[in-house]
Design a protein around this motif. Structure first.
Motif, PDB file in Angstrom:
ATOM      1  N   SER A 252       0.797  -1.458  -0.303  1.00  0.00           N
ATOM      2  CA  SER A 252       0.389   0.329   0.022  1.00  0.00           C
ATOM      3  C   SER A 252       0.896   0.873  -0.149  1.00  0.00           C
ATOM      4  O   SER A 252       2.154   0.946   0.109  1.00  0.00           O
ATOM      5  CB  SER A 252      -0.947   0.345   1.097  1.00  0.00           C
ATOM      6  OG  SER A 252      -1.522  -1.534   1.029  1.00  0.00           O
ATOM      7  N   LEU A 253       0.001   2.268  -0.474  1.00  0.00           N
ATOM      8  CA  LEU A 253       0.893   4.296  -0.485  1.00  0.00           C
ATOM      9  C   LEU A 253       2.028   4.130   1.319  1.00  0.00           C
ATOM     10  O   LEU A 253       3.268   4.237   1.046  1.00  0.00           O
ATOM     11  CB  LEU A 253       0.137   5.026  -0.545  1.00  0.00           C
ATOM     12  CG  LEU A 253       0.666   6.347  -0.378  1.00  0.00           C
ATOM     13  CD1 LEU A 253       1.879   6.503  -1.452  1.00  0.00           C
ATOM     14  CD2 LEU A 253      -0.215   7.244  -1.312  1.00  0.00           C
ATOM     15  N   SER A 254       1.875   3.643   1.965  1.00  0.00           N
ATOM     16  CA  SER A 254       2.136   4.619   3.605  1.00  0.00           C
ATOM     17  C   SER A 254       3.556   3.412   3.221  1.00  0.00           C
ATOM     18  O   SER A 254       5.019   3.830   3.871  1.00  0.00           O
ATOM     19  CB  SER A 254       1.112   4.470   4.447  1.00  0.00           C
ATOM     20  OG  SER A 254       0.558   5.259   4.573  1.00  0.00           O
TER      21      SER A 254
ATOM     22  N   PHE B 138      -0.331  15.265   3.469  1.00  0.00           N
ATOM     23  CA  PHE B 138      -1.383  14.352   4.041  1.00  0.00           C
ATOM     24  C   PHE B 138      -1.080  13.667   5.165  1.00  0.00           C
ATOM     25  O   PHE B 138       0.305  13.244   5.588  1.00  0.00           O
ATOM     26  CB  PHE B 138      -1.396  12.618   2.803  1.00  0.00           C
ATOM     27  CG  PHE B 138      -2.460  11.954   2.655  1.00  0.00           C
ATOM     28  CD1 PHE B 138      -4.296  12.604   3.155  1.00  0.00           C
ATOM     29  CD2 PHE B 138      -2.960  11.029   3.723  1.00  0.00           C
ATOM     30  CE1 PHE B 138      -5.441  11.374   3.382  1.00  0.00           C
ATOM     31  CE2 PHE B 138      -3.889   9.729   4.278  1.00  0.00           C
ATOM     32  CZ  PHE B 138      -4.847  10.086   3.552  1.00  0.00           C
TER      33      PHE B 138
ATOM     34  N   SER C  10      -0.290  11.001   6.655  1.00  0.00           N
ATOM     35  CA  SER C  10       0.160   9.796   6.986  1.00  0.00           C
ATOM     36  C   SER C  10       1.569   9.742   5.974  1.00  0.00           C
ATOM     37  O   SER C  10       2.671   9.487   6.586  1.00  0.00           O
ATOM     38  CB  SER C  10      -0.135   8.252   5.764  1.00  0.00           C
ATOM     39  OG  SER C  10       0.212   7.227   5.965  1.00  0.00           O
ATOM     40  N   ASP C  11       1.491  10.262   5.447  1.00  0.00           N
ATOM     41  CA  ASP C  11       2.786  11.161   4.964  1.00  0.00           C
ATOM     42  C   ASP C  11       3.757  11.981   5.551  1.00  0.00           C
ATOM     43  O   ASP C  11       4.819  11.601   5.455  1.00  0.00           O
ATOM     44  CB  ASP C  11       2.703  11.941   3.266  1.00  0.00           C
ATOM     45  CG  ASP C  11       1.577  11.332   2.155  1.00  0.00           C
ATOM     46  OD1 ASP C  11       0.894  10.821   2.554  1.00  0.00           O
ATOM     47  OD2 ASP C  11       2.180  11.341   1.043  1.00  0.00           O
TER      48      ASP C  11
ATOM     49  N   ASP D 104       3.985  11.247  -4.400  1.00  0.00           N
ATOM     50  CA  ASP D 104       3.700  10.940  -3.850  1.00  0.00           C
ATOM     51  C   ASP D 104       2.390  11.140  -4.730  1.00  0.00           C
ATOM     52  O   ASP D 104       1.692  12.056  -4.913  1.00  0.00           O
ATOM     53  CB  ASP D 104       3.051  11.621  -2.478  1.00  0.00           C
ATOM     54  CG  ASP D 104       1.674  10.069  -2.315  1.00  0.00           C
ATOM     55  OD1 ASP D 104       0.920  10.453  -3.101  1.00  0.00           O
ATOM     56  OD2 ASP D 104       1.543  10.686  -0.897  1.00  0.00           O
TER      57      ASP D 104
ATOM     58  N   ALA E   6      -0.833   9.568  -5.226  1.00  0.00           N
ATOM     59  CA  ALA E   6      -2.438   9.726  -4.872  1.00  0.00           C
ATOM     60  C   ALA E   6      -3.408   9.692  -5.006  1.00  0.00           C
ATOM     61  O   ALA E   6      -3.676   9.273  -6.410  1.00  0.00           O
ATOM     62  CB  ALA E   6      -2.322   9.835  -3.393  1.00  0.00           C
ATOM     63  N   HIS E   7      -3.226  11.196  -5.718  1.00  0.00           N
ATOM     64  CA  HIS E   7      -4.281  11.968  -6.280  1.00  0.00           C
ATOM     65  C   HIS E   7      -3.443  12.070  -7.795  1.00  0.00           C
ATOM     66  O   HIS E   7      -4.229  12.930  -8.307  1.00  0.00           O
ATOM     67  CB  HIS E   7      -4.543  13.820  -6.046  1.00  0.00           C
ATOM     68  CG  HIS E   7      -5.042  12.527  -4.148  1.00  0.00           C
ATOM     69  ND1 HIS E   7      -6.097  13.088  -3.888  1.00  0.00           N
ATOM     70  CD2 HIS E   7      -4.104  12.534  -2.936  1.00  0.00           C
ATOM     71  CE1 HIS E   7      -6.444  13.136  -2.972  1.00  0.00           C
ATOM     72  NE2 HIS E   7      -5.424  11.741  -2.076  1.00  0.00           N
TER      73      HIS E   7
ATOM     74  N   CYS F 258      -1.230   4.897  -4.405  1.00  0.00           N
ATOM     75  CA  CYS F 258      -2.441   3.842  -4.111  1.00  0.00           C
ATOM     76  C   CYS F 258      -2.887   3.578  -5.431  1.00  0.00           C
ATOM     77  O   CYS F 258      -2.905   4.178  -6.456  1.00  0.00           O
ATOM     78  CB  CYS F 258      -3.033   3.786  -2.787  1.00  0.00           C
ATOM     79  SG  CYS F 258      -4.138   5.729  -3.183  1.00  0.00           S
TER      80      CYS F 258
ATOM     81  N   TYR G  53      -5.872   2.884  -5.102  1.00  0.00           N
ATOM     82  CA  TYR G  53      -8.291   2.859  -5.232  1.00  0.00           C
ATOM     83  C   TYR G  53      -8.951   4.165  -5.850  1.00  0.00           C
ATOM     84  O   TYR G  53      -9.660   4.087  -4.974  1.00  0.00           O
ATOM     85  CB  TYR G  53      -8.421   2.075  -4.091  1.00  0.00           C
ATOM     86  CG  TYR G  53      -7.811   2.700  -2.220  1.00  0.00           C
ATOM     87  CD1 TYR G  53      -7.490   4.478  -2.012  1.00  0.00           C
ATOM     88  CD2 TYR G  53      -6.524   2.065  -2.234  1.00  0.00           C
ATOM     89  CE1 TYR G  53      -6.715   4.609  -1.605  1.00  0.00           C
ATOM     90  CE2 TYR G  53      -5.880   2.645  -1.178  1.00  0.00           C
ATOM     91  CZ  TYR G  53      -5.727   4.021  -1.071  1.00  0.00           C
ATOM     92  OH  TYR G  53      -4.654   4.175   0.210  1.00  0.00           O
ATOM     93  N   LYS G  54      -7.587   4.865  -5.242  1.00  0.00           N
ATOM     94  CA  LYS G  54      -9.044   6.117  -5.891  1.00  0.00           C
ATOM     95  C   LYS G  54      -9.358   6.251  -8.163  1.00  0.00           C
ATOM     96  O   LYS G  54     -10.051   5.795  -8.135  1.00  0.00           O
ATOM     97  CB  LYS G  54      -7.888   7.394  -5.625  1.00  0.00           C
ATOM     98  CG  LYS G  54      -7.667   7.722  -4.136  1.00  0.00           C
ATOM     99  CD  LYS G  54      -6.133   8.539  -3.864  1.00  0.00           C
ATOM    100  CE  LYS G  54      -6.308   8.285  -2.561  1.00  0.00           C
ATOM    101  NZ  LYS G  54      -7.041   8.896  -1.494  1.00  0.00           N
TER     102      LYS G  54
HETATM  103  C1  PLP Z   1      -1.930  11.313  -0.428  1.00  0.00           C
HETATM  104  C2  PLP Z   1      -2.037  10.178   0.342  1.00  0.00           C
HETATM  105  N1  PLP Z   1      -0.972   9.536   1.041  1.00  0.00           N
HETATM  106  C3  PLP Z   1      -1.090   8.104   1.905  1.00  0.00           C
HETATM  107  C4  PLP Z   1      -2.692   8.351   1.861  1.00  0.00           C
HETATM  108  C5  PLP Z   1      -2.450   6.090   2.721  1.00  0.00           C
HETATM  109  O1  PLP Z   1      -2.348   5.532   2.071  1.00  0.00           O
HETATM  110  P1  PLP Z   1      -2.231   4.341   1.853  1.00  0.00           P
HETATM  111  O2  PLP Z   1      -3.639   3.617   3.432  1.00  0.00           O
HETATM  112  O3  PLP Z   1      -2.376   3.594   1.102  1.00  0.00           O
HETATM  113  O4  PLP Z   1      -1.206   3.949   3.461  1.00  0.00           O
HETATM  114  C6  PLP Z   1      -3.342   8.496   0.728  1.00  0.00           C
HETATM  115  C7  PLP Z   1      -5.336   7.678   0.841  1.00  0.00           C
HETATM  116  O5  PLP Z   1      -5.695   7.862   0.833  1.00  0.00           O
HETATM  117  C8  PLP Z   1      -3.237   9.268   0.964  1.00  0.00           C
HETATM  118  O6  PLP Z   1      -4.294  10.088  -0.187  1.00  0.00           O
END
Ligand code: PLP
Length: 431
Positions: free
Chosen positions: A111-113, A140, A142-143, A225, A227-228, A248, A250-251
């Motif tokens: 997964s992304l993180s 974000f 998590s980043d 990153d 993701a978007h 990731c 799933y988007k």
């Molecule tokens: C910019 C960004 N970073 C990190 C994540 C976290 O992703 P993951 O739960 O797959 O690690 C997301 C999830 O929406 C995100 O949009």
């Protein structure tokens, strides 16, 4: 109150329908299951920036793997219709196309993180005075957790080594010049820039090539990153010379909740034995992996960063989704995306500029399909407007502290969706 009169709305709807009818990509909508409300009506799904809807073929893809599991058990690793051992590799060609990368530069994994941690373990190597890691302020959560943890992991202090660049006071997004200036100012202190392709809250898209050039000129590395960004805006990671990227699926990639993510590593790092990695057996050369030797002999390319065998059921839906991007072509998708988002923005300005501010850059080159809105009356009222919009059948989302995000995605949204969402929004803010 600048409301569009009914006659104008009717002619607007006729125009939107005509656009949808002549849209060369319109048939793709039927390849997705779009959620319906309790009354059975299709919802207006503008939330692909959070979780893309299910491609119709995703079910068959997952069911085929369950059938092979039932039929073959462990033999499926080699004898499934698409043998599980090489399953993730099947995604490399479409992922490479979406990233603007060579096939060997991408890998579907984790997964992304988790992928950010793995890539930072390799590419954030603080040494001497070159220890700083630059991100955007408001990254974000998590980043930010990932980079702060990585800095601490090296025995360093995030309070001094994590540099966060904020927009200028009163502005909602970052100027490219300010990013370059910050990178140059950090100069010999800077080890790594980690930047989003598209910012999750504001929807701002960045010029990745400029960021890489500035980072490299300062002697630092640049990772992204996506993701978007992936499946949303055109990418050219290889040509832009990015060091690494993670995303990731799933988007905009519509891989389903918790779908397997992905990573990019630039070819020029493949043969660099000095780059450490947190290795696992799936990153071992597949030709000798099952000899189970103690030494780690990495697979060629980004696949050498994989750790574990791939989660087949959360990879399978991407076999339904990614071909749709290839079928449509990213240039055509992007053209439609720009048209849809421009239309959404013009409707919001026309219908509700008194109540709503669009905080995403107006320049199409600086955004993807997402528009982020702020209610002028404040976050409390903003949250109420968002709740009403959701009740009214518009699937969008809310990001703290005060932003409503709407994203018309060219694979499955059309102009009439945009018009319906904007007119409902206008009714709600003026009620
Ligand atoms: C910019 C960004 N970073 C990190 C994540 C976290 O992703 P993951 O739960 O797959 O690690 C997301 C999830 O929406 C995100 O949009």
């Amino acid at each position: 109150m600048p409301e569009l009169r009914q006659a104008e709305l009717d002619s607007g709807r006729a125009w939107a329908r005509a656009q949808d009818e002549r849209d060369p990509l319109r048939a793709l909508r039927a390849r997705f299951a779009l959620p319906r409300g309790a009354d059975g009506r299709e919802l207006i799904y503008l939330c692909g920036h959070s979780l893309g809807p299910a491609p119709i073929d995703a079910r068959a893809m997952i069911e085929a793997e369950i059938a092979d599991w039932e039929r073959l058990g462990v033999l499926g690793h080699e004898q499934a219709r698409l043998p599980w051992i090489g399953y993730a590799e099947q995604l490399q060609p479409p992922l490479a196309e979406l990233c603007g990368a060579e096939r060997q530069e991408v890998v579907a994994m984790n997964s992304l993180s988790g992928n950010l941690h793995l890539l930072l373990a390799s590419f954030y190597r603080p040494t001497g005075e070159r220890r700083a890691l630059l991100i955007e302020a408001g990254a974000f959560s998590s980043d930010r957790h990932v980079v702060a943890a990585q800095i601490a992991w090296h025995g360093l202090d995030p309070a001094t080594e994590l540099i966060e660049l904020a927009p200028r006071p009163g502005e909602d997004w970052l100027r490219a010049d300010d990013i370059e200036r910050q990178i140059a100012t950090l100069g010999p202190r800077l080890a790594l820039v980690l930047w989003p392709g598209v910012q999750y809250r504001s929807g701002q898209a960045f010029d990745l090539g400029r960021i890489v050039r500035a980072a490299h000129a300062a002697g630092a590395r640049a990772g992204f990153d996506l993701a978007h960004a992936i499946g949303n805006v055109p990418l050219a990671l290889h040509d832009h010379d990015a060091d690494f990227a993670a995303w990731c699926s799933y988007k905009y990639l519509n891989g389903g909740p918790g779908a397997v993510g992905g990573a990019f590593v630039h070819r020029r790092h493949f043969a660099d034995a000095a780059i450490p990695r947190l290795a696992g057996w799936w990153g071992h050369d597949p030709g000798t992996r099952f000899e189970m030797r103690p030494e780690f002999d990495p697979a060629a390319g980004a696949a050498g960063w994989a750790i574990s065998n791939p989660p087949i059921f959360s990879t399978a839906p991407l076999r339904a989704s990614l071909p749709l991007f290839i079928e449509a072509g990213m240039p055509a998708l992007r053209r439609k995306s720009v048209a849809l988002t421009t239309y959404l923005e013009s409707l919001i300005r026309q219908l509700a500029a008194d109540e709503l501010a669009v905080i995403t850059p107006a320049d199409p080159a600086q955004r993807g399909c997402q528009l982020s809105l702020r209610i002028r009356a404040g976050a409390h009222r903003g949250r109420a407007v968002f709740d009403a919009l959701r009740r009214d059948g518009v699937v969008c989302d809310w990001r703290e502290p005060d932003v409503i995000r709407l994203a018309p995605a060219p694979l499955y949204n059309g102009f009439e969706d945009v018009l319906s969402a904007a007119s409902r929004l206008s009714e709600i803010v003026h009620a």
